[in-house]
Design an enzyme around this catalytic site. Structure first.
Site, PDB file in Angstrom:
ATOM      1  N   LYS A 159       1.008  -1.571   0.173  1.00  0.00           N
ATOM      2  CA  LYS A 159      -0.131  -0.285   0.446  1.00  0.00           C
ATOM      3  C   LYS A 159       0.892   1.331   0.460  1.00  0.00           C
ATOM      4  O   LYS A 159       0.520   2.872  -1.377  1.00  0.00           O
ATOM      5  CB  LYS A 159      -0.781  -0.175   1.038  1.00  0.00           C
ATOM      6  CG  LYS A 159      -1.454   1.254   1.227  1.00  0.00           C
ATOM      7  CD  LYS A 159      -2.537   1.494   2.730  1.00  0.00           C
ATOM      8  CE  LYS A 159      -1.401   2.584   3.205  1.00  0.00           C
ATOM      9  NZ  LYS A 159      -1.510   3.253   4.440  1.00  0.00           N
TER      10      LYS A 159
ATOM     11  N   ASP B 215      -6.244   0.673   0.890  1.00  0.00           N
ATOM     12  CA  ASP B 215      -6.209   1.130   2.626  1.00  0.00           C
ATOM     13  C   ASP B 215      -7.750  -0.040   2.610  1.00  0.00           C
ATOM     14  O   ASP B 215      -8.774  -0.120   2.438  1.00  0.00           O
ATOM     15  CB  ASP B 215      -5.552   2.648   2.781  1.00  0.00           C
ATOM     16  CG  ASP B 215      -6.849   3.160   2.075  1.00  0.00           C
ATOM     17  OD1 ASP B 215      -8.096   3.066   2.083  1.00  0.00           O
ATOM     18  OD2 ASP B 215      -6.279   4.245   3.075  1.00  0.00           O
TER      19      ASP B 215
END
Length: 212
Positions: free
Chosen positions: A120, A138
């Site tokens: 991420k 996320d």
């Protein structure tokens, strides 16, 4: 969700917010990297308050190393998991200086060599700094994607792969920010605000909270 409905959703987000921005405050590549590392399990508001003070004292790899672990911990102690993050930031600063000549690398494999930098974080860095069409997933992006039925997946990697498959290239640079902001302020984890939702007529969530 079918292709046409997804496209209409993306067009609505584009019309509403054509130039979405990351809410973390930074003035350099290194500052962004540290801010994203600090943001795991913490809000952008807390991170920005933390870095506003920290970056006045140390905002380069050399500055962080001069600060040292214990002093760094004091500056970031209001951020979640600050002990681990402080150690990761120290190690990352050292690697940037010794292996990357003080520069932030522009490939996923190299970014993920840094302790505390996962997929991420790497995707955010690649997107923001290097204008690559990566989609960072996320908790907000994961929730919005699944809840609306835009892109289903059992984990963040599955959702990322699905988004990359179904989102047209022209929207890939922006969708992360649209979904983050939507999940943060409208399609929240506990109290859904469907009555102010931009896409409530297209969303396929079966338990909408609409009082309009």
């Amino acid at each position: 969700m079918n292709k046409d409905k997804r496209y209409k959703i993306l067009l609505l987000f584009l019309k509403h917010n054509p130039n979405p921005k990351i809410e973390l405050i930074f003035c350099s590549d290194f500052e962004l990297l540290l801010s994203v590392m600090l943001s795991a399990k913490s809000t952008d508001i807390i991170v920005n308050k933390t870095t506003k003070i920290l970056f006045k004292i140390a905002n380069t790899p050399e500055g962080i190393l001069s600060l040292g672990l214990k002093r760094l911990e004091e500056y970031i102690k209001h951020v979640g998991l600050y002990h681990t993050k402080a150690l990761n930031i120290i190690k990352t600063s050292y690697l940037i200086l010794t292996q990357f000549k003080g520069k932030i690398p522009n490939t996923r494999d190299e970014l993920e060599l840094f302790p505390g930098v996962g997929r991420k974080t790497a995707n955010v860095i690649l997107n923001v700094l290097f204008k690559q069409k990566t989609i960072a997933v996320d908790t907000h992006v994961f929730r919005v994607s699944n809840r609306t039925n835009f892109a289903n997946g059992k984990n963040v990697l599955e959702v990322e792969k699905k988004l990359n498959k179904v989102v047209p290239s022209t929207f890939k640079s922006q969708i992360h920010y649209w979904f983050v902001l939507h999940g943060r302020y409208v399609c929240t984890a506990r109290k859904l605000k469907c009555n102010i939702c931009l896409i409530h007529k297209l969303c396929e969530f079966k338990k909408k909270n609409i009082n309009i």
